[in-house]
Write a protein that holds these residues in place. Structure first.
Motif, PDB file in Angstrom:
ATOM      1  N   GLY A 118       0.804  -1.225   0.000  1.00  0.00           N
ATOM      2  CA  GLY A 118       0.000   0.000   0.000  1.00  0.00           C
ATOM      3  C   GLY A 118       0.829   1.263   0.000  1.00  0.00           C
ATOM      4  O   GLY A 118       0.433   2.284  -0.584  1.00  0.00           O
ATOM      5  N   ASN A 119       2.005   1.215   0.636  1.00  0.00           N
ATOM      6  CA  ASN A 119       2.901   2.370   0.630  1.00  0.00           C
ATOM      7  C   ASN A 119       3.665   2.466  -0.687  1.00  0.00           C
ATOM      8  O   ASN A 119       3.863   3.556  -1.242  1.00  0.00           O
ATOM      9  CB  ASN A 119       3.892   2.292   1.786  1.00  0.00           C
ATOM     10  CG  ASN A 119       3.233   2.238   3.144  1.00  0.00           C
ATOM     11  OD1 ASN A 119       3.485   1.326   3.929  1.00  0.00           O
ATOM     12  ND2 ASN A 119       2.370   3.197   3.440  1.00  0.00           N
ATOM     13  N   ALA A 120       4.081   1.311  -1.208  1.00  0.00           N
ATOM     14  CA  ALA A 120       4.815   1.294  -2.475  1.00  0.00           C
ATOM     15  C   ALA A 120       3.946   1.805  -3.617  1.00  0.00           C
ATOM     16  O   ALA A 120       4.417   2.561  -4.485  1.00  0.00           O
ATOM     17  CB  ALA A 120       5.307  -0.121  -2.771  1.00  0.00           C
ATOM     18  N   VAL A 121       2.676   1.418  -3.627  1.00  0.00           N
ATOM     19  CA  VAL A 121       1.783   1.858  -4.697  1.00  0.00           C
ATOM     20  C   VAL A 121       1.593   3.370  -4.653  1.00  0.00           C
ATOM     21  O   VAL A 121       1.497   4.031  -5.700  1.00  0.00           O
ATOM     22  CB  VAL A 121       0.431   1.121  -4.607  1.00  0.00           C
ATOM     23  CG1 VAL A 121      -0.585   1.731  -5.575  1.00  0.00           C
ATOM     24  CG2 VAL A 121       0.622  -0.358  -4.917  1.00  0.00           C
ATOM     25  N   HIS A 122       1.556   3.937  -3.452  1.00  0.00           N
ATOM     26  CA  HIS A 122       1.451   5.396  -3.354  1.00  0.00           C
ATOM     27  C   HIS A 122       2.672   6.054  -3.998  1.00  0.00           C
ATOM     28  O   HIS A 122       2.560   7.093  -4.654  1.00  0.00           O
ATOM     29  CB  HIS A 122       1.328   5.817  -1.892  1.00  0.00           C
ATOM     30  CG  HIS A 122       0.865   7.219  -1.708  1.00  0.00           C
ATOM     31  ND1 HIS A 122       0.193   7.661  -0.591  1.00  0.00           N
ATOM     32  CD2 HIS A 122       0.964   8.321  -2.504  1.00  0.00           C
ATOM     33  CE1 HIS A 122      -0.096   8.944  -0.707  1.00  0.00           C
ATOM     34  NE2 HIS A 122       0.376   9.377  -1.871  1.00  0.00           N
ATOM     35  N   SER A 123       3.838   5.434  -3.857  1.00  0.00           N
ATOM     36  CA  SER A 123       5.040   5.972  -4.497  1.00  0.00           C
ATOM     37  C   SER A 123       4.916   5.934  -6.012  1.00  0.00           C
ATOM     38  O   SER A 123       5.373   6.851  -6.712  1.00  0.00           O
ATOM     39  CB  SER A 123       6.273   5.172  -4.051  1.00  0.00           C
ATOM     40  OG  SER A 123       6.444   5.233  -2.652  1.00  0.00           O
ATOM     41  N   LEU A 124       4.297   4.872  -6.525  1.00  0.00           N
ATOM     42  CA  LEU A 124       4.084   4.798  -7.972  1.00  0.00           C
ATOM     43  C   LEU A 124       3.190   5.935  -8.437  1.00  0.00           C
ATOM     44  O   LEU A 124       3.410   6.517  -9.506  1.00  0.00           O
ATOM     45  CB  LEU A 124       3.443   3.456  -8.346  1.00  0.00           C
ATOM     46  CG  LEU A 124       4.197   2.178  -7.970  1.00  0.00           C
ATOM     47  CD1 LEU A 124       3.470   0.957  -8.531  1.00  0.00           C
ATOM     48  CD2 LEU A 124       5.637   2.220  -8.453  1.00  0.00           C
ATOM     49  N   GLU A 125       2.197   6.258  -7.643  1.00  0.00           N
ATOM     50  CA  GLU A 125       1.305   7.365  -7.987  1.00  0.00           C
ATOM     51  C   GLU A 125       2.090   8.667  -8.121  1.00  0.00           C
ATOM     52  O   GLU A 125       1.761   9.520  -8.943  1.00  0.00           O
ATOM     53  CB  GLU A 125       0.220   7.506  -6.926  1.00  0.00           C
ATOM     54  CG  GLU A 125      -0.813   8.590  -7.232  1.00  0.00           C
ATOM     55  CD  GLU A 125      -1.805   8.766  -6.092  1.00  0.00           C
ATOM     56  OE1 GLU A 125      -3.001   8.883  -6.359  1.00  0.00           O
ATOM     57  OE2 GLU A 125      -1.364   8.790  -4.911  1.00  0.00           O
ATOM     58  N   HIS A 126       3.142   8.809  -7.322  1.00  0.00           N
ATOM     59  CA  HIS A 126       3.967  10.016  -7.365  1.00  0.00           C
ATOM     60  C   HIS A 126       4.948  10.015  -8.537  1.00  0.00           C
ATOM     61  O   HIS A 126       5.606  11.025  -8.779  1.00  0.00           O
ATOM     62  CB  HIS A 126       4.739  10.169  -6.059  1.00  0.00           C
ATOM     63  CG  HIS A 126       3.890  10.644  -4.926  1.00  0.00           C
ATOM     64  ND1 HIS A 126       4.413  11.204  -3.770  1.00  0.00           N
ATOM     65  CD2 HIS A 126       2.539  10.646  -4.756  1.00  0.00           C
ATOM     66  CE1 HIS A 126       3.433  11.520  -2.939  1.00  0.00           C
ATOM     67  NE2 HIS A 126       2.286  11.190  -3.512  1.00  0.00           N
ATOM     68  N   GLY A 127       5.071   8.875  -9.230  1.00  0.00           N
ATOM     69  CA  GLY A 127       5.955   8.820 -10.383  1.00  0.00           C
ATOM     70  C   GLY A 127       7.152   7.920 -10.237  1.00  0.00           C
ATOM     71  O   GLY A 127       8.031   7.906 -11.108  1.00  0.00           O
TER      72      GLY A 127
END
Length: 214
Positions: A118-127
């Protein structure tokens, strides 16, 4: 009444036709230049705008061999909603979708233990581009991957127990798997999707959490 002889009459001022023509020409040139600037500015804007729009769909299976484009094949899985409970993602590792409110730090971070989806996916959202690998991957390949990540903004990597391929790369909505760290598709994926696949342009990858599950 006596009139002065013609030679005594005042001479009317000569018309400065050259000056008048010069002003007209200068005005015409100014109009042309302003028009050209306007057209040029419009073309520059359109080119920039087109490139920005192109950035929302940056990859197809024809461009990188084996690339999975979830933006076209499964856009419903890429919700940007924030959640407080773990999510079951339709792809492993996840390449987008609902995620936790805090992102994983992704400024060249090399994690030696698994991190929370869940934290890693948020990083993907940031690019960010997230490189994952099977824990059994050889140390030389792990180090080759780490060399591509260290010191690079919007990059992170971690082992991922349970993934079926030796190495997997994720950006928001995109994923490709490879067998070894020398595969040229790794660099191509990073070049194409790091930051450009962001759903939140300008979002930071710093000040995230650095905890792992191991």
């Amino acid at each position: 009444m006596a009139y002065p002889p013609p030679s005594a009459l005042p001479t009317p001022p000569k018309k400065n036709n050259g000056l008048l023509i010069g002003l007209l020409v200068a005005g015409a040139v100014a109009v042309v230049m302003l028009s050209a600037c306007g057209v040029g500015g419009f073309l520059i804007y359109r080119e920039y705008n087109d490139s920005e729009e192109a950035g929302t769909d940056l990859g197809t299976s024809a461009e990188i061999d084996g690339l999975v484009n979830y933006r076209t094949s499964n856009p419903a899985a890429l919700s940007q909603s924030h959640v407080t409970s773990p999510v079951t993602y339709p792809m492993t590792p996840p390449a987008g979708g609902p995620h936790f409110g805090q992102w994983q730090n992704c400024v060249g971070d090399v994690y030696n233990a698994p991190i929370v989806d869940g934290n890693a996916v948020h990083s993907l959202e940031h690019g960010a581009v997230w490189i994952t690998y099977q824990p059994s991957l050889g140390s030389s390949d792990v180090e080759k991957l780490a060399a591509k990540v260290r010191g690079q903004a919007y990059m992170m990597m971690s082992p991922y127990p349970g993934q079926t391929s030796p190495i997997s790369l994720q950006a928001w909505g995109y994923q490709v798997t490879v067998d070894d760290a020398d595969d040229d598709r790794i660099d191509e994926f990073i070049r194409r999707f790091r930051q450009t696949a962001t759903m939140e342009p300008g979002a930071t990858c710093a000040s995230g959490i650095t905890t792992t599950t191991g």
